[in-house]
Motif scaffolding. Structure first.
Motif, PDB file in Angstrom:
ATOM      1  N   PHE A 162       0.813  -1.217   0.000  1.00 22.98           N
ATOM      2  CA  PHE A 162       0.000   0.000   0.000  1.00 22.98           C
ATOM      3  C   PHE A 162       0.851   1.273   0.000  1.00 22.98           C
ATOM      4  O   PHE A 162       0.305   2.370  -0.137  1.00 22.98           O
ATOM      5  N   GLU A 173      -0.460   4.941  -1.462  1.00 18.83           N
ATOM      6  CA  GLU A 173      -0.535   6.020  -0.478  1.00 18.83           C
ATOM      7  C   GLU A 173       0.237   7.248  -0.966  1.00 18.83           C
ATOM      8  O   GLU A 173      -0.217   8.384  -0.782  1.00 18.83           O
ATOM      9  N   LEU A 177      -6.784   3.607   2.072  1.00 16.90           N
ATOM     10  CA  LEU A 177      -5.488   2.929   1.942  1.00 16.90           C
ATOM     11  C   LEU A 177      -4.732   2.906   3.265  1.00 16.90           C
ATOM     12  O   LEU A 177      -4.172   1.865   3.648  1.00 16.90           O
ATOM     13  N   HIS A 211      -3.855  -0.422   5.384  1.00 17.32           N
ATOM     14  CA  HIS A 211      -2.464  -0.657   5.784  1.00 17.32           C
ATOM     15  C   HIS A 211      -2.385  -0.886   7.296  1.00 17.32           C
ATOM     16  O   HIS A 211      -1.660  -1.768   7.762  1.00 17.32           O
TER      17      HIS A 211
END
Length: 155
Positions: free
Chosen positions: A24, A28, A140, A144
């Motif tokens: 991720f 990000e 996101l 995560h």
């Protein structure tokens, strides 16, 4: 006698591109950077809430970059890093959620103007894009944090 635990607490180097929570990082970067760019390119009214949105996007972009380089360089092999990973991504998700809600509220208020000039319409569309990207970045960071918590519980 071999140990049943692996020597690596968290992935390092190019292995972060194949591990589930760390994959991720790149999205990000992209969506957080887009929020930063889109909010910076609009007319900043009201200043205080959009200042918070800018702070969150810049803060998370810089710290995610730092976090990414720590993972790439392999400086994350202490047993404290999994909990720091969960903590940082949870804080980032909460920050982005608060910024997303503020940005959405400002965008709705701007859209309620009866007549939007072409310049105001441009800023309104940029704000709509920033809201979408901000909520995606929130998702996101939240994912995560969840997957990092699962990894932390396993280690």
């Amino acid at each position: 006698m071999a140990s049943t635990t692996s020597g690596d607490v968290l992935p390092t180097g190019c292995r972060i591109f194949t591990s589930v929570p760390d994959i991720f990082f790149l999205p990000e970067f992209v969506f957080g950077g887009l929020v930063w760019i889109l909010v910076a390119s609009t007319y900043v009214v009201p200043e205080n809430p959009l200042g918070w949105v800018m702070f969150v996007s810049v803060f998370c972009f810089v710290f995610t970059t730092l976090w990414f380089f720590i993972f790439i360089c392999g400086a994350n092999q202490s047993s404290v890093w999994p909990s720091l990973d969960v903590g940082y991504h949870f804080v980032a998700a909460v920050f982005y959620l608060s910024a997303s809600v503020l940005l959405a509220n400002i965008t709705v208020l701007r859209g309620k103007l009866s007549v939007l000039s072409p310049a105001e319409l441009k800023f309104y569309r940029l704000d709509i894009s920033a809201v979408v990207m901000s909520f995606v970045a929130t998702l996101l960071y939240f994912l995560h944090a969840i997957f990092s918590a699962i990894r932390w519980k396993r280690s």
